[in-house]
Motif scaffolding. Structure first.
Motif, PDB file in Angstrom:
ATOM      1  N   SER A 169      -6.532   1.405  -2.952  1.00 52.72           N
ATOM      2  CA  SER A 169      -5.386   0.866  -2.209  1.00 52.72           C
ATOM      3  C   SER A 169      -5.622   1.056  -0.714  1.00 52.72           C
ATOM      4  CB  SER A 169      -4.102   1.572  -2.652  1.00 52.72           C
ATOM      5  OG  SER A 169      -2.989   1.035  -1.974  1.00 52.72           O
ATOM      6  N   ARG A 170      -6.159   2.228  -0.368  1.00 52.17           N
ATOM      7  CA  ARG A 170      -6.454   2.507   1.041  1.00 52.17           C
ATOM      8  C   ARG A 170      -7.559   1.576   1.567  1.00 52.17           C
ATOM      9  NH1 ARG A 170      -4.223   6.434   3.198  1.00 52.17           N
ATOM     10  NH2 ARG A 170      -2.622   5.110   2.278  1.00 52.17           N
ATOM     11  N   LEU A 179      -5.655   4.966  -6.068  1.00 51.03           N
ATOM     12  CA  LEU A 179      -5.149   5.498  -4.797  1.00 51.03           C
ATOM     13  C   LEU A 179      -6.154   5.221  -3.664  1.00 51.03           C
ATOM     14  CD1 LEU A 179      -2.628   7.099  -3.871  1.00 51.03           C
ATOM     15  CD2 LEU A 179      -3.897   9.192  -4.319  1.00 51.03           C
ATOM     16  N   ASP A 180      -7.426   5.544  -3.910  1.00 50.00           N
ATOM     17  CA  ASP A 180      -8.473   5.313  -2.905  1.00 50.00           C
ATOM     18  C   ASP A 180      -8.668   3.820  -2.638  1.00 50.00           C
ATOM     19  OD1 ASP A 180      -8.899   8.016  -2.772  1.00 50.00           O
ATOM     20  OD2 ASP A 180     -10.705   8.011  -4.019  1.00 50.00           O
ATOM     21  N   GLU A 229      -6.067  -1.784   2.202  1.00 52.16           N
ATOM     22  CA  GLU A 229      -5.226  -1.722   3.408  1.00 52.16           C
ATOM     23  C   GLU A 229      -6.108  -1.798   4.657  1.00 52.16           C
ATOM     24  OE1 GLU A 229      -3.225   0.059   6.768  1.00 52.16           O
ATOM     25  OE2 GLU A 229      -4.749   1.171   5.640  1.00 52.16           O
ATOM     26  N   ASP A 278       0.842  -1.208   0.000  1.00 55.22           N
ATOM     27  CA  ASP A 278       0.000   0.000   0.000  1.00 55.22           C
ATOM     28  C   ASP A 278       0.877   1.258   0.000  1.00 55.22           C
ATOM     29  OD1 ASP A 278      -2.291   1.809   0.457  1.00 55.22           O
ATOM     30  OD2 ASP A 278      -1.579   1.890   2.515  1.00 55.22           O
ATOM     31  N   GLU A 279       1.892   1.239   0.837  1.00 52.22           N
ATOM     32  CA  GLU A 279       2.784   2.402   0.956  1.00 52.22           C
ATOM     33  C   GLU A 279       3.529   2.667  -0.353  1.00 52.22           C
ATOM     34  OE1 GLU A 279       6.417   3.277   3.858  1.00 52.22           O
ATOM     35  OE2 GLU A 279       4.705   2.383   4.898  1.00 52.22           O
ATOM     36  N   ILE A 308       1.601   8.873  -6.442  1.00 51.04           N
ATOM     37  CA  ILE A 308       1.842  10.297  -6.192  1.00 51.04           C
ATOM     38  C   ILE A 308       2.910  10.813  -7.176  1.00 51.04           C
ATOM     39  CG2 ILE A 308       2.792  11.959  -4.516  1.00 51.04           C
ATOM     40  CD1 ILE A 308       1.226  10.281  -2.353  1.00 51.04           C
ATOM     41  N   THR A 310       1.119   3.801  -3.129  1.00 55.45           N
ATOM     42  CA  THR A 310       0.716   5.199  -2.895  1.00 55.45           C
ATOM     43  C   THR A 310       1.814   6.147  -3.370  1.00 55.45           C
ATOM     44  OG1 THR A 310      -0.672   4.541  -1.041  1.00 55.45           O
ATOM     45  CG2 THR A 310       0.003   6.840  -1.105  1.00 55.45           C
ATOM     46  N   ARG A 311       3.045   5.824  -3.008  1.00 61.20           N
ATOM     47  CA  ARG A 311       4.182   6.676  -3.408  1.00 61.20           C
ATOM     48  C   ARG A 311       4.316   6.708  -4.935  1.00 61.20           C
ATOM     49  NH1 ARG A 311       8.554   4.317  -0.533  1.00 61.20           N
ATOM     50  NH2 ARG A 311       7.608   5.113   1.359  1.00 61.20           N
ATOM     51  N   THR A 368      -6.681   8.373  -9.311  1.00 55.34           N
ATOM     52  CA  THR A 368      -7.325   8.690  -8.027  1.00 55.34           C
ATOM     53  C   THR A 368      -8.068   7.480  -7.477  1.00 55.34           C
ATOM     54  OG1 THR A 368      -7.609  10.955  -8.796  1.00 55.34           O
ATOM     55  CG2 THR A 368      -8.895  10.317  -6.879  1.00 55.34           C
TER      56      THR A 368
END
Length: 228
Positions: free
Chosen positions: A107-108, A104-105, A111, A77-78, A85, A81-82, A101
């Motif tokens: 993935s959260r 990104l959402d 997690e 996830d980390e 970005i 996300t990186r 986007t």
């Protein structure tokens, strides 16, 4: 580091995040980010399955694998996300920016499913320590809502993988059914408590477990809602 699953070796780190592509071929990089999201999804499913096995069978191996899976989920996830970005700084068209986007959402959300898996492992540790026993009826109900939730996560991920709008739309009704089942199980469980068929401690923990399941289903629903 690797995590062993039956006879195959599962990588503990992201598999598809080629950083060179970010500058050279942003749209390819975006495709890889989606692949990575699905890789993360397979870990979220695994985490959920392992937490149930530990809850029902008290298999130490499942608890150990479950904790390792949670570490893998957080790491992926980390990194993902990186990666996203960094990628968001490149030239993407509007559709690609939306996809970015959404990944990104999502993935959260995956997690968070991993967090629920981890919380369920810890809850099981507590149940074992306190020698909490569930009635046969409660175990059957747990199996039903677990299976519904597991199928639901898998379907949500399938809809993301195939961009299958029809499958994604069909999940709204299933999501409602899981919520309705949770409410029904709360009631039947309370009546079991009132009849003295279940200890108060088992009662509280049963409700905790099924609420974890409905929250997992909420996160899976979020995934499906982004399919377009």
């Amino acid at each position: 580091t690797t995590l062993f699953r039956s006879d195959e070796v599962v990588k503990y780190e992201p598999l598809y995040l080629d950083k060179i592509l970010i500058k050279q071929a942003p749209s390819l990089a975006l495709g890889n980010a989606k692949k990575e999201l699905l890789h993360l999804g397979s870990y979220a499913v695994k985490s959920f399955e392992l937490s149930y096995d530990y809850l029902i069978n008290h298999t130490e191996k499942s608890a150990d694998k479950g904790h390792k899976t949670e570490v893998a989920i957080n790491a992926i996830d980390e990194e993902l996300t990186r990666y996203l970005i960094d990628l968001s700084g490149e030239q993407l068209n509007q559709k690609e920016s939306e996809v970015l986007t959404n990944i990104l959402d999502s993935s959260r959300d995956l997690e968070r499913i991993g967090d629920h898996g981890e919380a369920l492992l810890q809850l099981t540790d507590y149940l074992i320590k306190k020698k909490v026993i569930f009635s046969e009826a409660a175990l059957e109900e747990l199996e039903t809502i677990y299976q519904m939730t597991l199928d639901f996560i898998k379907d949500a991920l399938q809809s993301v993988e195939d961009n299958n709008i029809e499958l994604a739309d069909s999940l709204e009704e299933k999501h409602t059914k899981i919520d309705q089942l949770e409410r029904k199980l709360r009631k039947t469980h309370i009546s079991r408590l009132n009849r003295g068929e279940c200890t108060p401690q088992a009662g509280v923990n049963f409700i905790d477990i099924i609420s974890h399941y409905t929250r997992v289903a909420d996160h899976a629903m979020n995934l499906a809602e982004k399919v377009q």
